[in-house]
Design a protein around this motif. Structure first.
Motif, PDB file in Angstrom:
ATOM      1  N   VAL A  86     -20.096  83.408 -54.382  1.00 17.56           N
ATOM      2  CA  VAL A  86     -18.920  82.720 -53.841  1.00 17.56           C
ATOM      3  C   VAL A  86     -18.932  82.821 -52.312  1.00 17.56           C
ATOM      4  O   VAL A  86     -18.607  81.866 -51.600  1.00 17.56           O
ATOM      5  N   GLU A  87     -19.350  83.983 -51.812  1.00 13.28           N
ATOM      6  CA  GLU A  87     -19.405  84.209 -50.365  1.00 13.28           C
ATOM      7  C   GLU A  87     -20.697  83.695 -49.736  1.00 13.28           C
ATOM      8  O   GLU A  87     -20.745  83.389 -48.551  1.00 13.28           O
ATOM      9  N   HIS A  88     -21.764  83.625 -50.540  1.00 12.18           N
ATOM     10  CA  HIS A  88     -23.069  83.195 -50.041  1.00 12.18           C
ATOM     11  C   HIS A  88     -23.569  82.081 -50.956  1.00 12.18           C
ATOM     12  O   HIS A  88     -24.237  82.359 -51.965  1.00 12.18           O
ATOM     13  N   PRO A  89     -23.256  80.830 -50.650  1.00 12.37           N
ATOM     14  CA  PRO A  89     -23.601  79.706 -51.535  1.00 12.37           C
ATOM     15  C   PRO A  89     -25.078  79.722 -51.934  1.00 12.37           C
ATOM     16  O   PRO A  89     -25.952  79.893 -51.078  1.00 12.37           O
ATOM     17  N   GLU A 138     -20.107  91.061 -59.998  1.00 15.41           N
ATOM     18  CA  GLU A 138     -20.550  91.345 -58.635  1.00 15.41           C
ATOM     19  C   GLU A 138     -21.421  90.215 -58.090  1.00 15.41           C
ATOM     20  O   GLU A 138     -21.277  89.792 -56.936  1.00 15.41           O
ATOM     21  N   ALA A 157     -19.289  87.143 -57.382  1.00 12.36           N
ATOM     22  CA  ALA A 157     -18.555  87.302 -56.127  1.00 12.36           C
ATOM     23  C   ALA A 157     -19.481  87.106 -54.919  1.00 12.36           C
ATOM     24  O   ALA A 157     -19.089  86.511 -53.912  1.00 12.36           O
ATOM     25  N   TRP A 158     -20.711  87.594 -55.023  1.00 16.40           N
ATOM     26  CA  TRP A 158     -21.676  87.433 -53.936  1.00 16.40           C
ATOM     27  C   TRP A 158     -21.945  85.951 -53.663  1.00 16.40           C
ATOM     28  O   TRP A 158     -21.958  85.512 -52.512  1.00 16.40           O
ATOM     29  N   GLU A 161     -23.019  79.186 -60.265  1.00 11.93           N
ATOM     30  CA  GLU A 161     -21.731  79.863 -60.369  1.00 11.93           C
ATOM     31  C   GLU A 161     -21.038  79.560 -61.701  1.00 11.93           C
ATOM     32  O   GLU A 161     -20.439  80.456 -62.317  1.00 11.93           O
TER      33      GLU A 161
END
Length: 293
Positions: free
Chosen positions: A221-224, A215, A218-219, A180
């Protein structure tokens, strides 16, 4: 001048050969017949991690003697391996996974062997960077493998700055716990260009996350993120320049409508507006409002 003929008859060769043997990056079925044969025929296997390599050798019933050769012992082990090669011992060099001598100390051993006219023979096979490239959907005509990004922010920003104007597709390796931060640095330096984040290649959980940097960020962040990653990023062709490139940028003489229209030749209107906003460093809403008056 150094001319190598890799497959001279044994009687015509005064030294052993150094074989660079690719090993699977996750799926044992990717081991080649030739790699198995070479590992059985050589007198010695030099491995980055003997414990990891022993699992592979056991699976394929290979009993060749194995020694350690890695970053921390290369200064001591390297000269000894060269001495053995010069005396006629053939050695296979393997890394933990994939092609040896890519981002590992094997490159030093290869250079020393070449300097002493010892044949260096590749035994090709699995490679994470090229596997990620060909499944990314990004251009494959020209590419640059850049290895692992630096860890410190100042260093990675300098490193990315040197790469941001490259036209080739860019290939990076990254660990899950740094992914990230690296994507955020890329977004800041490159602008919101298209990338693919590929993980766990050839394994059960192989996955490719494709989209713009924002994109993908962001993915994750939601899916470590889990597993080792290869990041494939499109190069700049003038159309992917970041927000700071306005002087002399390909679009500098276009108004917003023409800028968006240019991208609409390749993308839908929503994506065209997003890319125009990224080029100019503007909020997407401002571009949308301007071109939809």
């Amino acid at each position: 001048m150094n001319i190598q003929k890799s497959f001279l008859a044994r009687a015509e060769q005064s030294t052993g050969s150094l074989y660079l043997v690719a090993t699977p990056i996750g799926n044992l079925e990717d081991m080649t017949y030739r790699a198995i044969r070479i590992l059985k025929e050589v007198q010695l296997i030099a491995a980055e991690d003997t414990r990891q390599t022993r699992k592979l050798l056991t699976h394929f019933e290979i009993n060749t003697r194995t020694v350690s050769y890695h970053e921390h012992n290369k200064r001591a082990s390297g000269p000894e391996l060269i001495r053995m090669l010069l005396e006629g011992t053939s050695i296979a060099l393997v890394s933990d996974a994939g092609l040896p001598a890519i981002s590992d100390p094997g490159a030093d051993l290869v250079k020393d062997a070449v300097d002493r006219h010892i044949p260096v023979i590749p035994v090709p096979g699995a490679n994470a960077a090229l596997s990620a490239l060909i499944m990314s959907g990004l251009p494959t005509e020209r590419f640059l493998f850049a290895g692992f990004p630096p860890r410190e922010r100042k260093a990675i920003m300098k490193w990315l700055e040197e790469l941001k104007d490259r036209k080739e597709t860019l290939l990076f390796y990254e660990s899950p716990h740094r992914l990230e931060k690296t994507l955020a640095a890329m977004l800041e330096c490159f602008g919101d260009r298209t990338i693919a984040c590929v993980r766990e290649l050839t394994k059960r959980h192989e996955e490719a996350v494709r989209g713009t940097i924002s994109e993908c960020l962001a993915w994750f962040v939601e899916h470590p993120p889990l597993g080792e990653f290869c990041i494939v990023a499109e190069g700049t062709d003038g159309e992917t320049a970041g927000a700071g490139d306005e002087d002399g940028a390909w679009w500098s003489k276009l108004d917003l409508a023409a800028h968006v229209a240019h991208y609409e030749e390749q993308y839908d209107r929503k994506e065209a507006i997003k890319r125009t906003a990224a080029d100019r460093g503007l909020p997407k809403r401002d571009v949308y409002n301007e071109v939809n008056r």
